[in-house]
Design a protein around this motif. Sequence first.
Motif: not given
Length: 333
Positions: A239-244
């Motif tokens: 449930q990420p807030d940010a992807l790299v």
Amino acid sequence: MIQTPYLLFLGDAPDALAAKVAQGIKDWRPEFAVGQFRMDGCRADMGLPDMTIAEAKAAGVKTLVIGVANRGGVISPAWKKVLVEALEQGLDLASGLHNLLRDEQELVAAAEANGRTLHDVRVPSVEYPIANGKKRTGKRMLAVGTDCSVGKMYTALCVEKEMRARGLKASFRATGQTGILITGGGVPLDAVIADFMAGSVEYLTPDNDPDHWDLIEGQGSLFHVSYSGVTLALVHGGQPDALVICHEPTRPHMRGLPDYTLPSLEQVRDTALLLARVANPACVAVGYAINTQHMAEDEAKAYLADVETRLGLPATDPFRFGAGKLVDALEKL
């Protein structure tokens, strides 16, 4: 507990990437890595002293760690003579392979006869729940990639290191055997029964302080036909807030799949965001982590500058040039 220090077993690894477990330990826990053991035909080299089992024992080594991550995760018959010798010389064995040490009768017998311990780190030790998709407190970053072994673990570790240097709250969350051997804990995700994979990632990244970042180690690739399932479990369970988005630009094809070319950064970004927003509609891409290890410095910097200009987000090789740009972007969320 796995006793340190280690002798890193490279076996007959056909290339450096096949010994990525050893490389990760050497780069992130160099104090544990006393030497390496290479068999005839090995094409990997960690730059550590080559040692016999007897030399390693005399140097204080406690555990021989299988540093190879071959396709299918199997213990080669050619390795067994060395592994048995290590047990007979008084070393424990540690492995993250799918082929478990405890399932090899020769190794079990040698361990029992010599009072040694077999450590299989790719064995789930928890009865994980089925994912429920409920929103959790705290913040989460997930590294996703164009392929396997492009630097997703290194990216998360580099971001953790930079965040902690800035006094921020951050925890690297290991989801594979190398990360578990480096940190001492985590979820061996690709060994979890499929229905429970996403739930195991929820378990790994529970409620936390609002300003705390869980930095989740990525696995596989949504575009890799062999391993896409484990990636999707991370995308939904994390449930990420940010992807790299992670990438190695010098690869001719997908790892282990010569008939498949790598997807573009844009394809991975857009597909991963679409799927991540199922569980977290607010998820955003914050930057690109480019593995430039096979590029000259000028070439690498030019490539990174082009990615930033073309795609409009910060790009860096976090291991080579630091994760500062990525942490700057995460701090704004």
